[in-house]
Write an enzyme that holds these catalytic residues in place. Structure first.
Site, mmCIF file in Angstrom:
data_model
loop_
_atom_site.group_PDB
_atom_site.id
_atom_site.type_symbol
_atom_site.label_atom_id
_atom_site.label_comp_id
_atom_site.label_asym_id
_atom_site.label_seq_id
_atom_site.Cartn_x
_atom_site.Cartn_y
_atom_site.Cartn_z
ATOM 1 N N ASN A 170 1.108 -15.081 5.102
ATOM 2 C CA ASN A 170 0.411 -13.783 5.143
ATOM 3 C C ASN A 170 -1.099 -13.950 5.177
ATOM 4 O OD1 ASN A 170 2.792 -12.434 5.038
ATOM 5 N ND2 ASN A 170 2.671 -11.895 2.884
ATOM 6 N N GLY A 185 0.815 -1.214 0.000
ATOM 7 C CA GLY A 185 0.000 0.000 0.000
ATOM 8 C C GLY A 185 0.848 1.263 0.000
ATOM 9 N N TYR A 232 -2.596 -19.134 -3.787
ATOM 10 C CA TYR A 232 -3.351 -17.921 -3.428
ATOM 11 C C TYR A 232 -4.775 -18.312 -3.010
ATOM 12 C CZ TYR A 232 -6.144 -13.709 -4.223
ATOM 13 O OH TYR A 232 -7.053 -12.672 -4.099
#
Ligand code: UDP
Length: 323
Positions: free
Chosen positions: A92, A36, A141
């Site tokens: 994560n 970000g 993912y």
């Protein structure tokens, strides 16, 4: 409502924060700025720079912000990278996600809204895809997000905590102020628009022999402001469970290229390349459940309109948030 937003400096998170503020919610953002950008966090937010997997930081932020709801956007999102580095994704998205859910539960947070993905379906047997379709991810993912969904489902069953998994199809477009800027851009529409802007010489088209009418992958592109509206609805609702967020219609990569050429007025140079590993040929949502239970549907139904908003943002911010 007092909200804690992870990943509020990222693409979807930034537009959602803008929406939450406009609706009068109090927002604390936790973001480590690895993906970000500080400039993507709207004024009026209590910003905390750090990783949501940092338990000490989480406890401190929970104590200060006393959130009634957590909106969890932060995470790793690239299919290709996940094929090469799966453990980054399980760390994560799964391990750190569960740590956040646990911290939220311990702090008495009643509502947890998670950015999930259509990648949890893998290569579905039938398209469009309903929420009840089997979840059989074909890349780390999708698998990492699915495990988080499962933890949330069991948590709801055990404790009644409201947990909502919003399964984004392909987020696209921009609000007036916030758009898509990844440090290493791999997404279709920004890559095309960067080529139109002359920032890339050629656009690489991955895969022309998929089992689709024109041989390229079909995706359901959904405007980022519509995703933000769905989060606002999920916050209002008292429900749990998974919801597809899409327009309910698919566009092939070639159709997106054509839309980008028309909107920009540029002839974009294309190089055809082999398919990207882990790319399912077709992902399109059924959207009835979100319409019925969240009272939500996409307001922007036209691909051109989605591309126009992205093009406006790319022209206004050619260097993204580095400007
Ligand atoms: N794609 C492409 N060239 C690019 C980026 C993406 O051909 O430079 C294709 C990609 O293979 C997929 C579709 O565009 O079929 C959407 O990819 P994106 O990375 O935007 O989203 P994904 O569906 O992988 O989450």
């Amino acid at each position: 409502m007092r909200t804690l937003v992870t990943g509020g400096a990222g693409y979807v998170g930034s537009v959602c924060v803008e929406r939450l503020l406009a609706e009068g919610h109090t927002v604390t953002v936790v973001d480590d700025l690895s993906e970000g950008h500080r400039a993507a966090v709207a004024p009026g937010v209590d910003f905390c720079e750090g990783n949501f997997g940092d338990l000490a930081l989480l406890d401190a932020v929970m104590a200060k912000a006393r959130p009634e709801a957590v909106l969890h956007f932060a995470g790793s999102t690239l299919v290709g990278e996940s094929m090469e580095n799966p453990l980054k994704y399980f760390q994560n998205n799964t391990a750190n996600g569960i740590a956040l859910l646990k911290a939220a539960a311990s702090a008495g947070v009643g509502k947890f809204i998670f950015s999930s993905t259509c990648a949890v379906y893998g290569e579905p047997a039938t398209v469009p895809i309903a929420e009840t379709a089997p979840r059989q991810p074909v890349n780390p993912y999708g698998a990492s997000k699915l495990m988080m969904e499962q933890a949330m489902e069991w948590q709801t069953q055990a404790t009644g905590m409201e947990c909502v998994a919003l399964r984004y199809f392909n987020a696209a477009g921009a609000s007036e102020n916030f758009g898509e800027h990844h440090r290493h851009e791999t997404h279709l529409i920004p890559c095309l628009l960067q080529t139109a802007l002359g920032q890339r010489e050629t656009f690489s088209l991955f895969g022309t022999d998929h089992p689709t009418p024109d041989g390229t992958c079909i995706r359901d592109y959904i405007h980022v402001s519509d995703l933000a509206a769905a989060h606002a609805q999920a916050l209002r609702s008292g429900i749990s469970g998974p919801f597809n967020l899409g327009r309910g219609r698919g566009d092939s990569v070639r159709e997106v290229i054509a839309a980008c050429c028309e909107v920009t007025g540029q002839k974009i140079s294309i190089a055809e390349k082999p398919a990207r590993e882990g790319d399912p040929p077709e992902l399109v949502a059924t959207v009835a459940k979100a319409a019925e239970q969240l009272n939500w549907h996409a307001e922007i139904t036209n691909l051109h309109e989605i591309v126009e908003t992205a093009w406006r943002w790319h022209q206004d911010y050619p260097d993204g948030y580095y400007a």
